[in-house]
Design a protein around this motif. Structure first.
Motif, mmCIF file in Angstrom:
data_model
loop_
_atom_site.group_PDB
_atom_site.id
_atom_site.type_symbol
_atom_site.label_atom_id
_atom_site.label_comp_id
_atom_site.label_asym_id
_atom_site.label_seq_id
_atom_site.Cartn_x
_atom_site.Cartn_y
_atom_site.Cartn_z
ATOM 1 N N GLU A 175 9.650 2.227 -9.445
ATOM 2 C CA GLU A 175 10.103 1.632 -7.931
ATOM 3 C C GLU A 175 9.349 2.178 -7.639
ATOM 4 N N GLN A 176 8.835 3.447 -7.275
ATOM 5 C CA GLN A 176 8.227 4.139 -6.562
ATOM 6 C C GLN A 176 6.749 3.860 -6.631
ATOM 7 N N LEU A 177 6.336 4.302 -8.615
ATOM 8 C CA LEU A 177 5.022 3.818 -8.650
ATOM 9 C C LEU A 177 4.495 2.309 -8.294
ATOM 10 N N ALA A 178 5.006 1.835 -8.521
ATOM 11 C CA ALA A 178 4.528 0.180 -7.844
ATOM 12 C C ALA A 178 4.881 0.180 -6.145
ATOM 13 N N LEU A 213 3.893 2.350 -4.349
ATOM 14 C CA LEU A 213 2.486 2.904 -4.053
ATOM 15 C C LEU A 213 0.927 2.249 -4.988
ATOM 16 N N VAL A 214 1.057 1.837 -5.899
ATOM 17 C CA VAL A 214 -0.045 0.208 -6.092
ATOM 18 C C VAL A 214 -0.024 -0.587 -5.195
ATOM 19 N N ASP A 215 0.910 -1.274 -4.607
ATOM 20 C CA ASP A 215 1.155 -2.542 -3.519
ATOM 21 C C ASP A 215 0.337 -1.741 -2.165
ATOM 22 N N ILE A 216 0.825 -0.685 -1.891
ATOM 23 C CA ILE A 216 0.393 -0.222 -0.605
ATOM 24 C C ILE A 216 -1.665 -0.185 -1.339
ATOM 25 N N ALA A 217 -1.829 0.201 -2.272
ATOM 26 C CA ALA A 217 -2.827 0.973 -2.382
ATOM 27 C C ALA A 217 -3.874 -0.920 -2.637
ATOM 28 N N ARG A 218 -3.482 -1.765 -3.239
ATOM 29 C CA ARG A 218 -3.953 -3.203 -3.179
ATOM 30 C C ARG A 218 -4.360 -3.550 -2.339
ATOM 31 N N ALA A 219 -3.896 -3.269 -0.808
ATOM 32 C CA ALA A 219 -4.336 -3.535 0.479
ATOM 33 C C ALA A 219 -5.735 -3.061 0.969
ATOM 34 N N PRO A 250 3.980 16.654 -14.702
ATOM 35 C CA PRO A 250 3.595 15.977 -13.928
ATOM 36 C C PRO A 250 4.310 14.845 -13.998
ATOM 37 N N GLY A 251 5.522 14.291 -13.560
ATOM 38 C CA GLY A 251 6.748 13.328 -13.746
ATOM 39 C C GLY A 251 6.369 12.161 -13.657
ATOM 40 N N ALA A 252 5.097 11.523 -13.621
ATOM 41 C CA ALA A 252 4.456 9.528 -13.994
ATOM 42 C C ALA A 252 3.134 10.281 -13.631
ATOM 43 N N TYR A 253 2.572 9.151 -14.441
ATOM 44 C CA TYR A 253 0.623 9.185 -14.119
ATOM 45 C C TYR A 253 0.809 7.833 -13.386
ATOM 46 N N ILE A 254 -0.551 7.208 -13.019
ATOM 47 C CA ILE A 254 -0.946 5.881 -12.456
ATOM 48 C C ILE A 254 -2.798 6.051 -12.593
ATOM 49 N N VAL A 255 -2.832 4.899 -13.675
ATOM 50 C CA VAL A 255 -3.870 5.108 -14.610
ATOM 51 C C VAL A 255 -5.061 4.717 -13.873
ATOM 52 N N ILE A 289 -2.964 6.632 -2.841
ATOM 53 C CA ILE A 289 -2.005 6.731 -3.507
ATOM 54 C C ILE A 289 -1.185 7.966 -3.097
ATOM 55 N N LEU A 290 -2.457 9.216 -3.255
ATOM 56 C CA LEU A 290 -1.915 10.746 -3.140
ATOM 57 C C LEU A 290 -1.467 10.703 -1.240
ATOM 58 N N LEU A 291 -2.161 9.762 -0.781
ATOM 59 C CA LEU A 291 -1.370 9.926 0.731
ATOM 60 C C LEU A 291 -0.121 9.088 1.234
ATOM 61 N N GLY A 292 -0.058 8.203 -0.244
ATOM 62 C CA GLY A 292 1.800 7.364 -0.085
ATOM 63 C C GLY A 292 2.423 8.884 -0.764
ATOM 64 N N ALA A 293 1.971 8.596 -1.977
ATOM 65 C CA ALA A 293 2.957 10.147 -2.643
ATOM 66 C C ALA A 293 3.579 11.171 -1.738
ATOM 67 N N THR A 294 2.724 11.275 -0.853
ATOM 68 C CA THR A 294 3.153 12.903 -0.218
ATOM 69 C C THR A 294 3.764 11.936 0.880
ATOM 70 N N ALA A 295 3.807 10.718 1.643
ATOM 71 C CA ALA A 295 4.820 10.643 2.346
ATOM 72 C C ALA A 295 5.487 10.120 1.975
ATOM 73 N N ALA A 296 5.898 10.860 0.687
ATOM 74 C CA ALA A 296 7.121 10.100 0.606
ATOM 75 C C ALA A 296 7.816 11.181 -0.391
#
Ligand SMILES: Cc1cc2nc3c(=O)[nH]c(=O)nc-3n(C[C@H](O)[C@H](O)[C@H](O)COP(=O)(O)O)c2cc1C
Length: 196
Positions: A31-34, A36-42, A88-93, A114-121
């Motif tokens: 859910e966290q990964l999705a 982040l991608v949901d933000i990045a698609r904007a 790492p606990g996960a990756y986004i390719v 994505i990196l900013l969003g991950a940091t905010a989280a």
């Protein structure tokens, strides 16, 4: 006077360092990964072509397979990357579905968001270009029309990183370094140096 929104944004950007050691026990959820991608698609995209596709990697076997293809911290030749337990606990390719001339710009914009969003989280991460692209495509059984561009490693932070003025660099270069306590130092050019 409290912190302004710009101050807070600057703080987030400065906090969003490349970290390469993680608490592997702390989960990163699909859910966290999705999210982040949901933000990045904007984000903006050259000609609004939106050529990027994202493969989420959280399963342990897939994580191990991707990890085996990554090259970490070229400026630290004596360090071969994170040990078991700090991986790492996960990756986004991030993949290219066929974008054209501005795909690399799109990739950079999306990756930083994505990196900013991950940091905010409360997470952290590292963008990696140094990896075996064919092998990652194979182990993740990516469709033939998708080309992996970047692996973004993500996880709970287990490393301290500090920004330094370039003048503090031991060899005067822009290379990052790690001190005896394991703190990672990243030299950045000054405002004076980058304003022309
Ligand atoms: C396009 C790009 C590719 C990168 N590739 C790698 C890589 O393959 N391996 C790695 O360990 N770090 C990689 N990095 C991280 C950089 O080394 C890092 O951004 C740099 O040392 C500055 O540190 P900072 O991100 O904390 O400012 C990459 C960063 C970018 C922007």
């Amino acid at each position: 006077m409290g912190e302004s929104n710009l101050d807070r944004f600057g703080h987030l950007v400065r906090e969003a360092r490349s970290r390469r050691r993680f608490n592997e026990e702390a989960p990163v959820t699909r859910e966290q990964l999705a999210a982040l991608v949901d933000i990045a698609r904007a984000v903006p995209s050259g000609a609004n072509r939106q050529p990027l596709r994202y493969r989420l990697v959280s399963d342990a076997a897939e994580r191990e397979a991707v990890f085996a293809e990554l090259m970490w911290a070229g400026a630290l030749p004596d360090w071969n990357g994170p040990e078991p337990g700090e991986r790492p606990g996960a990756y986004i390719v991030v993949c290219d579905a066929g974008g054209g001339a501005t795909t690399a710009v799109d990739e950079g914009i999306a990756a930083e968001v994505i990196l900013l969003g991950a940091t905010a989280a409360g997470l952290t991460g590292c963008m990696l270009h140094a990896f075996n692209k064919a092998a990652v495509a194979r182990v993740l059984t990516l469709p033939d029309d998708l080309r992996p561009l970047m692996v973004i490693a993500l996880g709970a932070p287990a490393e301290t990183v500090v920004l330094e003025p370039l003048a503090a660099s031991p060899d005067g270069s822009t290379n990052y370094w790690r001190d005896a306590e394991g703190v990672h130092h990243v030299p950045k050019r000054s405002l004076e140096d980058v304003l022309i």
